[in-house]
Design an enzyme around this catalytic site. Structure first.
Site, short mmCIF file in Angstrom:
data_model
loop_
_atom_site.label_atom_id
_atom_site.label_comp_id
_atom_site.label_asym_id
_atom_site.label_seq_id
_atom_site.Cartn_x
_atom_site.Cartn_y
_atom_site.Cartn_z
N HIS A 171 -9.00 -2.37 -5.23
CA HIS A 171 -8.35 -2.68 -4.20
C HIS A 171 -7.30 -3.40 -4.40
O HIS A 171 -5.57 -3.57 -4.62
CB HIS A 171 -8.87 -2.96 -3.13
CG HIS A 171 -7.98 -3.24 -1.89
ND1 HIS A 171 -6.83 -2.11 -1.29
CD2 HIS A 171 -7.12 -4.39 -1.83
CE1 HIS A 171 -6.21 -2.91 -0.19
NE2 HIS A 171 -5.81 -3.92 -0.26
N ASP B 204 -3.54 -3.21 -4.80
CA ASP B 204 -2.11 -3.56 -4.49
C ASP B 204 -1.32 -3.80 -5.90
O ASP B 204 0.37 -3.96 -5.48
CB ASP B 204 -2.79 -5.34 -4.30
CG ASP B 204 -3.39 -4.91 -2.55
OD1 ASP B 204 -3.09 -4.26 -2.12
OD2 ASP B 204 -4.11 -6.00 -2.81
N HIS C 166 0.54 -1.07 0.01
CA HIS C 166 -0.08 -0.06 0.01
C HIS C 166 0.86 1.04 -0.29
O HIS C 166 0.53 2.40 -0.99
CB HIS C 166 -1.30 -0.03 1.65
CG HIS C 166 -2.42 -1.12 1.38
ND1 HIS C 166 -2.94 -1.38 2.23
CD2 HIS C 166 -2.52 -2.10 0.30
CE1 HIS C 166 -3.40 -2.69 1.84
NE2 HIS C 166 -2.92 -2.91 0.72
N HIS D 154 -0.89 -11.44 -4.69
CA HIS D 154 0.44 -11.04 -4.93
C HIS D 154 1.66 -11.59 -5.63
O HIS D 154 2.80 -11.41 -5.98
CB HIS D 154 1.34 -10.91 -3.43
CG HIS D 154 0.62 -9.44 -2.60
ND1 HIS D 154 0.05 -8.54 -2.94
CD2 HIS D 154 -0.32 -9.83 -1.33
CE1 HIS D 154 -0.58 -7.42 -1.99
NE2 HIS D 154 -1.10 -8.36 -1.27
#
Length: 318
Positions: free
Chosen positions: A242, A246, A85, A269
């Protein structure tokens, strides 16, 4: 051409945040300050008593874990978790060089989005630096897969992301967002999107040492087909926004802003880190180019958040 827009930028001063980690629930203070040209994003740990670890590059080669967040190995058994973030806000707001310092093992979650960091960057302002801005220009497509999920970097004349998510949830379902980067679009359309989770997963996650600091104050919480947060959503499709937030943070671990298109389906991720590894596996996949060779960049940077003139907070190095 606006020559200021082809030069690197750092923060005009330090910004500081106090909070706690969403996974560790441990208190932490985070400071982001200026860094010299061509340094990119650097990170270090404040170990107390005036002792700091040596600053290291925020780089995908240091990724040690990608479960629910991106964690970096800083060396000497010291790590920094949930950095995405912070780096998303820096990259999204057009910062090239910055020094990140934190006094615990996880960055503060704040409200679960990048918005507090982005606002602070606007308030302190950016300073232009003498060095020319550089980009990683994608020359060949690189794709990584995990079953039906994938992440790809492709040649494109600009900075774009195209993300799609698909959850077995009536509240989320299948959402897609296509995004062409400018600081204003990032600030208005991406930065406020919060992380999210399901009540059904909470017990298992906490037993595994995750989400210990998660609450309605920093996460969108879903239970069956309901959103438990009293204020509801900030965007109708806040979930995919969101994931895009990311991705911007994770992709900044390439060391330079990417000139190309990122595409993802059911990504996260791990795939974000793997696609960077794939990109750098061959010199034929990319080249480093200067902003003066990419005329769209200065036009994109001139699109600043509403109500703020670029020259109001950009200071030129004389």
């Amino acid at each position: 051409m606006n020559k200021l827009s082809t030069r690197q930028r750092t923060l005009a001063g330090e910004i500081s945040f106090a909070g706690y980690g969403v996974h560790s629930a441990q208190p932490v203070t985070l400071v982001i300050g200026p860094a010299a040209p061509d340094k990119g994003f650097l990170i270090r740990r404040d170990l107390g008593n005036g002792t700091y670890t040596e600053p290291v590059s925020v780089h995908f080669s240091r990724v040690s874990r990608t479960t629910l967040c991106t964690t970096l190995d800083l060396g000497g058994s010291v790590s920094a978790a949930t950095i995405e973030h912070v780096t998303s806000a820096l990259s999204g707001m057009g910062v090239d060089n910055a020094l990140i310092t934190l006094d615990a093992a996880e960055c503060p979650i704040m409200d679960g989005s990048a918005y507090p960091f982005a606002v602070a960057i606007l308030e302190v302002g950016l300073e232009t630096q003498p060095a020319p801005k550089k980009f990683l220009k994608i020359l060949r497509s690189v794709t990584v897969r995990n079953n039906d999920a994938f992440a790809a970097l492709e040649p494109y004349n600009g900075r774009a992301l195209d993300l799609e998510i698909d959850f077995d949830s009536k509240v989320i379902g299948r959402q897609r967002m296509m995004f062409d980067w400018t600081p204003r679009r990032y600030f208005e359309d991406v930065s406020r999107a919060r992380t999210f989770g399901f009540v059904r997963d909470a017990k298992i996650l906490r037993q595994a040492g995750y989400a210990l600091g998660s609450s309605l104050d920093n996460s969108i919480t879903l239970h069956e087909d309901r959103i438990l947060n009293p204020g509801g959503l900030r965007y109708e499709d806040e979930f995919v926004r969101h994931k895009l937030l990311d991705a911007i943070g994770d992709l900044s671990l390439g060391g330079l802003p990417i000139w190309g298109k990122f595409r993802s389906y059911k990504g996260g991720h791990a795939l974000n880190a793997h696609v960077l590894s794939g990109l750098f596996s061959s010199d034929a996949n990319y080249e480093i180019v200067g902003a003066e060779d990419l005329p769209l960049e200065f036009e994109a940077f001139d699109d600043q958040p509403a109500g703020l003139e670029v020259n109001h907070y950009l200071r030129s190095v004389r």
